[in-house]
Design a protein around this motif. Structure first.
Motif, PDB file in Angstrom:
ATOM      1  N   ALA A  37      41.688  40.908  36.199  1.00  0.00           N
ATOM      2  CA  ALA A  37      40.075  40.891  37.327  1.00  0.00           C
ATOM      3  C   ALA A  37      39.149  39.969  37.485  1.00  0.00           C
TER       4      ALA A  37
ATOM      5  N   ILE B  55      44.997  43.597  31.671  1.00  0.00           N
ATOM      6  CA  ILE B  55      44.080  44.003  32.885  1.00  0.00           C
ATOM      7  C   ILE B  55      42.852  43.321  33.292  1.00  0.00           C
ATOM      8  N   ASP B  56      42.001  43.425  32.475  1.00  0.00           N
ATOM      9  CA  ASP B  56      40.235  43.146  32.343  1.00  0.00           C
ATOM     10  C   ASP B  56      40.894  41.291  32.621  1.00  0.00           C
TER      11      ASP B  56
ATOM     12  N   SER C 296      41.845  42.370  41.731  1.00  0.00           N
ATOM     13  CA  SER C 296      41.775  43.074  42.195  1.00  0.00           C
ATOM     14  C   SER C 296      41.276  43.347  44.378  1.00  0.00           C
ATOM     15  N   ASP C 297      41.248  41.752  43.862  1.00  0.00           N
ATOM     16  CA  ASP C 297      41.125  42.160  45.671  1.00  0.00           C
ATOM     17  C   ASP C 297      42.284  41.499  46.011  1.00  0.00           C
TER      18      ASP C 297
ATOM     19  N   GLN D  32      50.221  45.277  42.969  1.00  0.00           N
ATOM     20  CA  GLN D  32      49.681  46.533  41.918  1.00  0.00           C
ATOM     21  C   GLN D  32      49.648  45.616  40.563  1.00  0.00           C
ATOM     22  N   VAL D  33      48.846  46.144  40.249  1.00  0.00           N
ATOM     23  CA  VAL D  33      48.807  45.924  38.664  1.00  0.00           C
ATOM     24  C   VAL D  33      48.402  47.713  37.885  1.00  0.00           C
TER      25      VAL D  33
END
Length: 354
Positions: free
Chosen positions: A156, A152-153, A161-162, A166-167
């Motif tokens: 990002a 996830i990181d 994130s932008d 969908q994550v």
């Protein structure tokens, strides 16, 4: 929803074994499976369908061999033909192989949504074909099923994130498989060693295609086998050919490639895992075994962070010393790093809700 699943290599068969079961339990989901043929040896492919109960593929493309570009290009063309015929609502791809990338690109060019299972992993080594495959697959996917917070990181940091995607951190389907099939593990035919051996896998192109690295690793394996404990090596056909071509002598306990249930049996009984695989690093952890990884980087950084995995590259002395130091050590999953065995159910339920 009509799903088109694309698989082609050993880790994908294992992941699909639990995800396809979970998909079948959702009444509003149907699944069509393409097997690209990337792993074509019977012990590397057919045996997984027989053992794990994966539905037989609707399409077997029989594409293997050749360069990365040739293989991926042929897959892209043939997968596209199937997609045009079947008109799926969504394409499901796994991991980081040429089959993964070809399936994702074919879908994206036809404007079919792509879900990537095991998204967000990064080794930060662009010399690895797998790193290129996973980065590009993430870029064309709209649904990113991540196995860990580290994944996830990574996404990002890359700006996902932008983006209109969908994550989701769903956990690792490999843990689902390990837990589900542990009670069905079986010994490899004719295996007669007692517990306490060192289970080894060796197949990464960065090791097998680099003569200096291959020589160092073979030298380390021979030394460990002679001085620490029996080294058990299920020998990948490609690795076998590379060793023969280099004229190297391998003085360890070589066995034929094994199915997943036999691999679990070996993992349960070994005293240490020595590997250059991605998936085997995690499988060692699932069964409480310390792992020594013959790579310079790993996508499973959390295992290094908690001390369960040590990176040794292809340095012969470092491999031998680290194996000697960690031999017989146990590791514990104190932080529920991979979701606890519910990833496939989470994935299927999310797909059903879309």
């Amino acid at each position: 929803m009509k799903l088109l699943t694309i698989i082609g290599a050993r880790p994908q068969f294992i992941k699909a074994s639990v995800v396809s079961k979970a998909i079948a339990e959702q009444v509003d989901l149907s699944e069509i499976i393409i097997h690209t043929g990337q792993h074509f040896d019977a012990n590397m492919s057919d045996i997984f369908f027989d053992q794990l109960g994966i539905p037989r593929p609707n399409y077997l493309l029989d594409i293997h061999g050749g360069s990365h570009g040739e293989m991926t290009g042929r897959m892209l063309s043939e997968i596209e033909r199937v997609m045009i015929k079947e008109k799926p609502d969504r394409v499901l791809v796994y991991g980081d192989t040429n089959s993964t990338l070809a399936g994702a690109l074919a879908a994206a060019k036809l404007h079919i949504p792509v879900a990537h299972i095991e998204a967000g992993l990064r080794s930060f080594n662009m010399r690895m074909p797998e790193e290129i495959n996973r980065i590009l697959t993430d870029q064309v996917s709209d649904l990113l099923f991540c196995p860990t917070q580290a994944a996830i990181d990574n996404l990002a940091r890359e700006g996902f994130s932008d983006k209109p995607v969908q994550v989701l951190n769903v956990g690792d389907v490999m843990q689902d498989s390990a837990l589900f099939f542990a009670q069905r593990a079986t010994a490899p035919q004719g295996f007669d060693l007692s517990d306490g051996f060192i289970l080894t896998t060796l197949h990464r192109a960065e090791n097998t295609d680099d003569l200096a690295r291959l020589e160092a690793i073979v030298g380390a394996l021979n030394t460990i086998h002679a001085t620490v404990a029996h080294v058990v090596l299920p020998l990948h056909p490609r690795t076998k050919a590379a060793i023969a071509k280099a004229g190297l002598i391998l003085n360890v306990h070589v066995i034929e490639p094994v199915g997943y249930l036999e691999m679990i049996w070996l993992l349960q009984r070994c005293a240490l895992v020595l590997t250059d695989s991605g998936g085997v690093q995690k499988e060692a952890f699932f069964f409480g075994k310390a792992c020594v990884t013959m790579r310079d980087q790993t996508e499973w950084v959390e295992l290094v962070d908690v001390g369960a995995n040590k990176l040794v590259g292809a340095d012969q002395a470092n491999i031998v010393a680290t194996v000697g130091r960690l031999y017989g050590q146990k590791v514990e999953d104190q932080h529920q790093l991979y979701g606890g065995g519910q990833a496939a159910e989470r994935i299927a339920k999310y797909l059903s809700s879309k």
